[in-house]
Enzyme design. Structure first.
Site, PDB file in Angstrom:
ATOM      1  N   ARG A 188       0.831  -1.219   0.000  1.00  0.00           N
ATOM      2  CA  ARG A 188       0.000   0.000   0.000  1.00  0.00           C
ATOM      3  C   ARG A 188       0.859   1.261   0.000  1.00  0.00           C
ATOM      4  O   ARG A 188       0.615   2.210  -0.753  1.00  0.00           O
ATOM      5  CB  ARG A 188      -0.904  -0.023   1.228  1.00  0.00           C
ATOM      6  CG  ARG A 188      -1.757   1.226   1.410  1.00  0.00           C
ATOM      7  CD  ARG A 188      -2.655   1.091   2.636  1.00  0.00           C
ATOM      8  NE  ARG A 188      -3.451   2.286   2.869  1.00  0.00           N
ATOM      9  CZ  ARG A 188      -3.005   3.362   3.522  1.00  0.00           C
ATOM     10  NH1 ARG A 188      -1.739   3.389   3.985  1.00  0.00           N
ATOM     11  NH2 ARG A 188      -3.781   4.415   3.705  1.00  0.00           N
ATOM     12  N   ASP A 201      11.830 -13.656  10.517  1.00  0.00           N
ATOM     13  CA  ASP A 201      13.097 -14.065  11.163  1.00  0.00           C
ATOM     14  C   ASP A 201      13.914 -12.867  11.629  1.00  0.00           C
ATOM     15  O   ASP A 201      14.840 -13.012  12.422  1.00  0.00           O
ATOM     16  CB  ASP A 201      13.949 -14.875  10.183  1.00  0.00           C
ATOM     17  CG  ASP A 201      13.339 -16.230   9.893  1.00  0.00           C
ATOM     18  OD1 ASP A 201      13.886 -16.969   9.060  1.00  0.00           O
ATOM     19  OD2 ASP A 201      12.279 -16.531  10.481  1.00  0.00           O
ATOM     20  N   MET A 211       9.522 -20.336  14.810  1.00  0.00           N
ATOM     21  CA  MET A 211      10.215 -20.301  13.533  1.00  0.00           C
ATOM     22  C   MET A 211      11.569 -19.622  13.677  1.00  0.00           C
ATOM     23  O   MET A 211      11.851 -18.990  14.690  1.00  0.00           O
ATOM     24  CB  MET A 211       9.341 -19.592  12.484  1.00  0.00           C
ATOM     25  CG  MET A 211       8.263 -20.507  11.923  1.00  0.00           C
ATOM     26  SD  MET A 211       7.467 -19.805  10.494  1.00  0.00           S
ATOM     27  CE  MET A 211       6.909 -21.298   9.679  1.00  0.00           C
ATOM     28  N   GLU A 250      13.392 -23.427  15.487  1.00  0.00           N
ATOM     29  CA  GLU A 250      13.266 -24.655  14.688  1.00  0.00           C
ATOM     30  C   GLU A 250      14.614 -25.140  14.133  1.00  0.00           C
ATOM     31  O   GLU A 250      14.815 -26.312  13.906  1.00  0.00           O
ATOM     32  CB  GLU A 250      12.294 -24.448  13.527  1.00  0.00           C
ATOM     33  CG  GLU A 250      12.765 -23.433  12.512  1.00  0.00           C
ATOM     34  CD  GLU A 250      11.799 -23.261  11.367  1.00  0.00           C
ATOM     35  OE1 GLU A 250      11.213 -24.252  10.899  1.00  0.00           O
ATOM     36  OE2 GLU A 250      11.614 -22.113  10.954  1.00  0.00           O
TER      37      GLU A 250
HETATM   38  O1  F6P Z   1      11.925 -17.214   6.430  1.00  0.00           O
HETATM   39  C1  F6P Z   1      10.785 -17.171   7.195  1.00  0.00           C
HETATM   40  C2  F6P Z   1      10.362 -18.571   7.560  1.00  0.00           C
HETATM   41  O2  F6P Z   1       9.145 -18.486   8.215  1.00  0.00           O
HETATM   42  C3  F6P Z   1      11.360 -19.314   8.442  1.00  0.00           C
HETATM   43  O3  F6P Z   1      11.296 -18.920   9.804  1.00  0.00           O
HETATM   44  C4  F6P Z   1      10.918 -20.733   8.227  1.00  0.00           C
HETATM   45  O4  F6P Z   1      11.925 -21.682   8.533  1.00  0.00           O
HETATM   46  C5  F6P Z   1      10.596 -20.732   6.734  1.00  0.00           C
HETATM   47  O5  F6P Z   1      10.195 -19.404   6.411  1.00  0.00           O
HETATM   48  C6  F6P Z   1       9.500 -21.710   6.376  1.00  0.00           C
HETATM   49  O6  F6P Z   1       9.413 -21.700   4.962  1.00  0.00           O
HETATM   50  P1  F6P Z   1       8.103 -22.296   4.232  1.00  0.00           P
HETATM   51  O7  F6P Z   1       6.984 -21.330   4.459  1.00  0.00           O
HETATM   52  O8  F6P Z   1       8.504 -22.382   2.790  1.00  0.00           O
HETATM   53  O9  F6P Z   1       7.825 -23.627   4.872  1.00  0.00           O
END
Ligand code: F6P
Length: 323
Positions: free
Chosen positions: A23, A129, A171, A225
């Site tokens: 936007r 991230d 994540m 993760e």
């Molecule tokens: O880069 C952002 C992110 O959410 C990471 O934290 C995670 O490991 C990855 O994307 C997951 O990727 P996808 O949505 O392709 O599973």
């Protein structure tokens, strides 16, 4: 070079606030009599000419919408020379003078490749991230933190009732920023991040034992993760402490939701800055926020910069978790 038409795309993992950035880019372009072509599905859209005109009204009411109206995708074809050449040809065919790309470091590598073929670009950092080194903050991080915190606060109720140990995976495949911020916010007993190796006895088991001596009967452990198999960690805790851990993998819920005020305002500021930087004739940059101030870095420089954990934040988490 005069900028009359820009292409706008979102790429990589989506992030809450991407729509607010879309936007802001479109509205700033309109204010400067510049047309915007929305490019759907990231760099695939450039290769396939999958575009849509975005005018002032097309981005109405986007600020509170998670996700991205332009979709996003990872593009294996764009990782080939032919793919990038096709994308550059599309830009020339459509009369696109410059590309604004919203995403993470993979997105900016793509923008750099396009710039090498003569298509000016500018990147807007958006990834939950928060691992883009040239900026203190990436769009989406605050919303993801709050989503995780809300979930962990709910988990704490039941872990308290059953006097259990809760292991929560957040994540962050290669970066533990989300885990550290969330861990501090929820007062976790332990936080495991991919940037640091951990010693099971001192970093987990002893902390649980000390908390037990203090009279605590439930425990929260946050695991990014990228650390490894959280089920293995749970089994080790059960074997070592006799607790009955419960594992929760928050997963993609952290990528959705209505963006927080911080993400909406950051997206608005960065979107405006991106367009005005192009108008000023400054190309192949990545927009950045340093200590609250808007800046921009050369894209090649930005891609060579490294971002480790904030030591002060990690130390704060460690000190405050000592039972
Ligand atoms: O880069 C952002 C992110 O959410 C990471 O934290 C995670 O490991 C990855 O994307 C997951 O990727 P996808 O949505 O392709 O599973």
């Amino acid at each position: 070079m005069e900028i009359n038409r820009i292409g706008l795309l979102t790429s990589g993992g989506d992030a809450p606030g991407m729509n607010a950035a879309i936007r802001a880019v479109v509205r700033t372009a309109c204010a400067n009599k510049i047309e915007t072509l929305g490019i759907r599905r990231g760099y695939n859209g450039l290769i396939n000419g999958d575009v849509t005109e975005l005018g002032h009204r097309d981005v109405k009411g986007l600020n509170n919408a998670g996700g991205t109206i332009l979709y996003t995708a990872r593009s294996p074809e764009y990782n080939t020379e032919e793919g990038v050449q096709k994308a550059a040809k599309t830009c020339k065919y459509l009369g696109i003078d410059a590309i604004v790309c919203v995403g993470g470091d993979g997105t900016f590598r793509g923008a750099r490749d396009l710039a090498k073929l003569g298509v000016p670009s500018i990147g807007i950092p958006a990834t939950i991230d928060n691992d883009i080194a040239c900026t203190n903050y990436c769009i989406g991080f605050d919303t993801a933190c709050n989503t995780a915190i809300e979930a962990i606060d709910k988990l704490r109720d039941t872990m308290h009732s059953h006097e259990r140990c809760s292991l929560v995976e957040v994540m962050g495949h290669h970066a533990g920023h989300l885990a550290v911020y969330v861990g501090i916010a929820v007062g976790a007993n332990a936080i495991l991040v991919p940037e640091r190796t951990y010693d099971f006895q001192s970093d987990i088991a002893d902390k649980i034992r000390r908390s037990r001596i203090q009279g605590r009967t439930h425990f929260d452990i946050i695991v990014a993760e990228g650390v490894g198999d959280i089920q293995e960690i749970a089994a080790h805790i059960k074997e070592e402490t006799g607790l009955d851990p419960r594992v929760t993998i928050l997963g993609h819920i952290q990528r959705g939701g209505a963006p927080t005020a911080r993400d909406r305002v950051t997206a608005a500021r960065m979107g405006r800055h991106a367009v005005e930087t192009l108008i000023a004739g400054r190309y192949n940059r990545v927009v950045s926020i340093q200590h609250g101030d808007l800046q921009d870095f050369d894209i090649d420089e930005a891609l060579t910069m490294k971002k480790g954990l904030q030591e002060t934040m990690y130390d704060t988490a460690r000190i405050l978790s000592i039972g």
